[in-house]
Write a protein that holds these residues in place. Structure first.
Motif, mmCIF file in Angstrom:
data_model
loop_
_atom_site.group_PDB
_atom_site.id
_atom_site.type_symbol
_atom_site.label_atom_id
_atom_site.label_comp_id
_atom_site.label_asym_id
_atom_site.label_seq_id
_atom_site.Cartn_x
_atom_site.Cartn_y
_atom_site.Cartn_z
ATOM 1 N N LYS A 32 -26.792 -44.276 -33.817
ATOM 2 C CA LYS A 32 -25.690 -43.731 -34.618
ATOM 3 C C LYS A 32 -25.578 -44.472 -35.949
ATOM 4 C CE LYS A 32 -20.880 -42.285 -34.326
ATOM 5 N NZ LYS A 32 -19.712 -42.080 -33.424
ATOM 6 N N ALA A 33 -25.788 -45.783 -35.936
ATOM 7 C CA ALA A 33 -25.747 -46.564 -37.171
ATOM 8 C C ALA A 33 -26.878 -46.144 -38.110
ATOM 9 C CB ALA A 33 -25.846 -48.052 -36.848
ATOM 10 N N ILE A 34 -28.058 -45.874 -37.553
ATOM 11 C CA ILE A 34 -29.177 -45.407 -38.370
ATOM 12 C C ILE A 34 -28.811 -44.085 -39.038
ATOM 13 C CG2 ILE A 34 -31.535 -44.470 -38.263
ATOM 14 C CD1 ILE A 34 -32.091 -46.550 -36.064
ATOM 15 N N PRO A 63 -31.215 -42.865 -44.693
ATOM 16 C CA PRO A 63 -31.493 -41.459 -45.013
ATOM 17 C C PRO A 63 -31.878 -40.618 -43.790
ATOM 18 C CG PRO A 63 -32.592 -42.937 -46.563
ATOM 19 C CD PRO A 63 -32.089 -43.786 -45.445
ATOM 20 N N LEU A 64 -32.211 -41.276 -42.667
ATOM 21 C CA LEU A 64 -32.619 -40.538 -41.474
ATOM 22 C C LEU A 64 -31.365 -40.079 -40.724
ATOM 23 C CD1 LEU A 64 -34.846 -39.507 -39.643
ATOM 24 C CD2 LEU A 64 -34.929 -41.764 -38.561
ATOM 25 N N LYS A 65 -31.041 -38.813 -40.868
ATOM 26 C CA LYS A 65 -29.801 -38.291 -40.297
ATOM 27 C C LYS A 65 -29.996 -37.617 -38.940
ATOM 28 C CE LYS A 65 -27.662 -39.680 -43.922
ATOM 29 N NZ LYS A 65 -26.866 -40.928 -43.828
ATOM 30 N N ASP A 66 -31.240 -37.365 -38.549
ATOM 31 C CA ASP A 66 -31.501 -36.693 -37.271
ATOM 32 C C ASP A 66 -32.463 -37.535 -36.448
ATOM 33 O OD1 ASP A 66 -30.059 -34.104 -37.504
ATOM 34 O OD2 ASP A 66 -31.352 -33.873 -39.252
ATOM 35 N N ILE A 67 -31.926 -38.385 -35.607
ATOM 36 C CA ILE A 67 -32.744 -39.153 -34.682
ATOM 37 C C ILE A 67 -31.978 -39.285 -33.363
ATOM 38 C CG2 ILE A 67 -31.941 -41.337 -35.720
ATOM 39 C CD1 ILE A 67 -34.676 -42.541 -34.766
ATOM 40 N N TYR A 68 -32.558 -38.711 -32.304
ATOM 41 C CA TYR A 68 -31.920 -38.671 -31.000
ATOM 42 C C TYR A 68 -32.989 -38.863 -29.928
ATOM 43 C CZ TYR A 68 -28.503 -36.391 -33.998
ATOM 44 O OH TYR A 68 -27.653 -36.110 -35.035
ATOM 45 N N GLY A 107 -35.925 -36.196 -37.530
ATOM 46 C CA GLY A 107 -36.042 -35.308 -38.670
ATOM 47 C C GLY A 107 -36.042 -33.847 -38.258
ATOM 48 N N ASN A 108 -37.049 -33.115 -38.719
ATOM 49 C CA ASN A 108 -37.085 -31.671 -38.514
ATOM 50 C C ASN A 108 -37.904 -31.221 -37.307
ATOM 51 O OD1 ASN A 108 -35.499 -31.133 -40.820
ATOM 52 N ND2 ASN A 108 -37.302 -31.352 -42.145
#
Length: 211
Positions: free
Chosen positions: A39-41, A46-51, A80-81
């Protein structure tokens, strides 16, 4: 990742009855810490999608010597995408199908049933904790039995704030990280939370744990 004598699948740690239950809770908390780091990342880089995606107790390796926990088997990780792949507890039979508008259900059959995001990761984490407490697959519960089990946890003295966090996975409220509340679990509550004890008490007085 080579599994050595000092590195074990988390599932084997959680199933080891010779270990102090505080040791089990320690590693369950480490998963919550990993989710906080992700969540902190997302918040500060800039990396908004990491799960993580497909999160379950066979996809973590524990190193008791170093007191570390490592995520493995990241085929379903979303970065990412890329498209997230299927997850063990993200299926048309999962509890989360009772909630509309919260989880991102995919229409394409070749993709995972649910697109990985913060809500699905927290769903996975919550189910992992419930599986540990129950000693069985809590994701197999019907919605009615899920609430009955939460009422049973309240009956045996599990912290109500933790139970409230558990309950959010089947509501339209945002899921919450249960990690800060896990230290409230006691040896007694963990032992009494098991499926065998739950079924035994429920058989005597089912109405006591109904909604």
């Amino acid at each position: 990742l080579a599994i050595t004598a000092t590195a074990f699948p988390l599932v084997s740690i959680l199933n080891d009855r010779s270990l102090d239950k505080k040791e089990h809770v320690y590693y369950l908390k480490k998963i919550g810490e990993i989710l906080q780091q992700l969540k902190a990342i997302r918040s500060y880089t800039p990396l908004k999608d990491i799960y993580i995606g497909d999160m379950h107790d066979s996809n973590f390796i524990a190193n008791p010597d170093k007191r570390q926990l490592t995520v493995i088997d990241l085929d379903s990780c979303k970065i990412g995408n890329n498209q997230s792949m299927p997850g063990r507890y993200l299926t048309p039979l999962s509890l989360l199908t009772n909630v509309k508008g919260k989880y991102k259900f995919n229409k394409e059959p070749y993709l995972g049933y649910v697109t990985a995001d913060e809500q699905s990761d927290l769903y996975f984490y919550t189910i992992m904790i419930l599986n540990y407490l129950l000693g069985e697959d809590a994701d197999d519960f019907s919605l009615e039995e899920f609430y009955e089990y939460l009422n049973y946890l309240d009956y045996i003295g599990v912290d109500r704030e933790l139970i409230d966090v558990f309950s959010k996975i089947v509501t339209n409220q945002p899921n919450e990280n249960p990690m800060p509340y896990l230290d409230s679990l006691t040896d007694e509550s963990i032992s009494r939370a098991k499926d065998k004890a739950y079924r035994k008490v429920k058989a005597v007085n089912k109405q006591l744990f109904s909604k």
